[in-house]
Design a protein around this motif. Structure first.
Motif, PDB file in Angstrom:
ATOM      1  N   THR A  56       0.840  -1.197   0.000  1.00  0.00           N
ATOM      2  CA  THR A  56       0.000   0.000   0.000  1.00  0.00           C
ATOM      3  C   THR A  56       0.878   1.252   0.000  1.00  0.00           C
ATOM      4  O   THR A  56       0.393   2.343   0.288  1.00  0.00           O
ATOM      5  CB  THR A  56      -0.930   0.026   1.233  1.00  0.00           C
ATOM      6  N   THR A  58     -11.304   4.054  -5.900  1.00  0.00           N
ATOM      7  CA  THR A  58     -11.548   2.626  -5.761  1.00  0.00           C
ATOM      8  C   THR A  58     -10.222   1.873  -5.693  1.00  0.00           C
ATOM      9  O   THR A  58      -9.291   2.182  -6.424  1.00  0.00           O
ATOM     10  CB  THR A  58     -12.396   2.078  -6.925  1.00  0.00           C
ATOM     11  N   GLY A  59     -10.159   0.898  -4.799  1.00  0.00           N
ATOM     12  CA  GLY A  59      -8.961   0.076  -4.632  1.00  0.00           C
ATOM     13  C   GLY A  59      -9.149  -1.284  -5.275  1.00  0.00           C
ATOM     14  O   GLY A  59     -10.237  -1.867  -5.195  1.00  0.00           O
ATOM     15  N   ARG A  96      -5.430   0.505  -0.142  1.00  0.00           N
ATOM     16  CA  ARG A  96      -4.875   1.245  -1.283  1.00  0.00           C
ATOM     17  C   ARG A  96      -5.698   2.497  -1.577  1.00  0.00           C
ATOM     18  O   ARG A  96      -5.149   3.570  -1.794  1.00  0.00           O
ATOM     19  CB  ARG A  96      -4.803   0.334  -2.510  1.00  0.00           C
ATOM     20  N   ALA A  97      -6.999   2.369  -1.578  1.00  0.00           N
ATOM     21  CA  ALA A  97      -7.857   3.536  -1.798  1.00  0.00           C
ATOM     22  C   ALA A  97      -7.653   4.561  -0.680  1.00  0.00           C
ATOM     23  O   ALA A  97      -7.604   5.773  -0.932  1.00  0.00           O
ATOM     24  CB  ALA A  97      -9.320   3.100  -1.881  1.00  0.00           C
ATOM     25  N   THR A 143     -14.150   6.357  -0.697  1.00  0.00           N
ATOM     26  CA  THR A 143     -13.346   5.190  -1.046  1.00  0.00           C
ATOM     27  C   THR A 143     -14.222   3.942  -1.095  1.00  0.00           C
ATOM     28  O   THR A 143     -15.238   3.854  -0.405  1.00  0.00           O
ATOM     29  CB  THR A 143     -12.203   4.958  -0.044  1.00  0.00           C
ATOM     30  N   SER A 192     -13.554  -0.512  -2.067  1.00  0.00           N
ATOM     31  CA  SER A 192     -12.664  -1.577  -2.522  1.00  0.00           C
ATOM     32  C   SER A 192     -13.439  -2.580  -3.361  1.00  0.00           C
ATOM     33  O   SER A 192     -14.516  -3.023  -2.976  1.00  0.00           O
ATOM     34  CB  SER A 192     -12.042  -2.308  -1.331  1.00  0.00           C
ATOM     35  N   ALA A 230      -5.223   1.775  -7.649  1.00  0.00           N
ATOM     36  CA  ALA A 230      -6.333   2.583  -7.149  1.00  0.00           C
ATOM     37  C   ALA A 230      -6.737   3.480  -8.309  1.00  0.00           C
ATOM     38  O   ALA A 230      -5.882   3.973  -9.049  1.00  0.00           O
ATOM     39  CB  ALA A 230      -5.921   3.411  -5.944  1.00  0.00           C
TER      40      ALA A 230
END
Length: 163
Positions: free
Chosen positions: A70, A98-99, A117-118, A137, A139, A157
């Motif tokens: 990340t 978005t992750g 990540r997001a 955010t 995922s 992301a």
């Protein structure tokens, strides 16, 4: 002790070795051409309503991550800084981050990794002065791959403008 064992277990089972020599190809290039202002009488009605719309990039390349990471790579900090500048110039704009992950690992692990990540991208934009209320955010984990064969493209992301 139990959370540590869980983290080690997930890391060992949820990760595979990175393919040596794999290169993440660049996505579509954006133009660096300067924006020039037009005289008032030449502007379209949509430009008259929102003259700063030309300042906002309509697309942004994904922010890629290393396997099971990340950590925001320096190569993506400039584009995120430009995004933060554009957001500050248009205070009503909002974005969704978005992750995503590759298919390696369990569904639960990948959803959590995608969320982290997001969140890393969101937190970086917040440090650059973007209000958190304008950043959302989500995922998708491994559910929305960009490539079935190049796993590095899936570790990302993405930022989408919300209208």
């Amino acid at each position: 002790m139990r959370p540590l064992l869980l983290a080690v277990f997930v890391t060992v089972l949820g990760c595979a070795a990175r393919q040596p020599g794999a290169v993440i190809p660049p996505q579509t290039q954006t133009s660096d051409a300067p924006v020039t202002a037009r005289p008032e009488h030449e502007r379209s009605s949509s430009m008259t309503e929102s003259p700063d719309v030309e300042l906002i990039p309509l697309t942004m390349e994904p922010v890629y991550f290393e396997l099971d990471s990340t950590t925001l790579m320096p190569a993506f900090r400039d584009s995120l800084t430009q995004l933060a500048d554009a957001l500050r110039k248009r205070p009503e704009a909002r974005v969704s981050i978005t992750g995503h992950t590759c298919e390696l690992g369990t569904t639960e692990y990948n959803l959590a990794l995608g969320q982290r990540r997001a969140s890393v991208v969101r937190d970086y934009l917040r440090r650059l002065g973007v209000e958190s209320s304008r950043l959302s955010t989500l995922s998708y984990g491994e559910e929305r791959p960009l490539s079935a064969t190049v796993l590095e493209k899936n570790r990302r992301a993405e930022v989408q403008w919300l209208h």
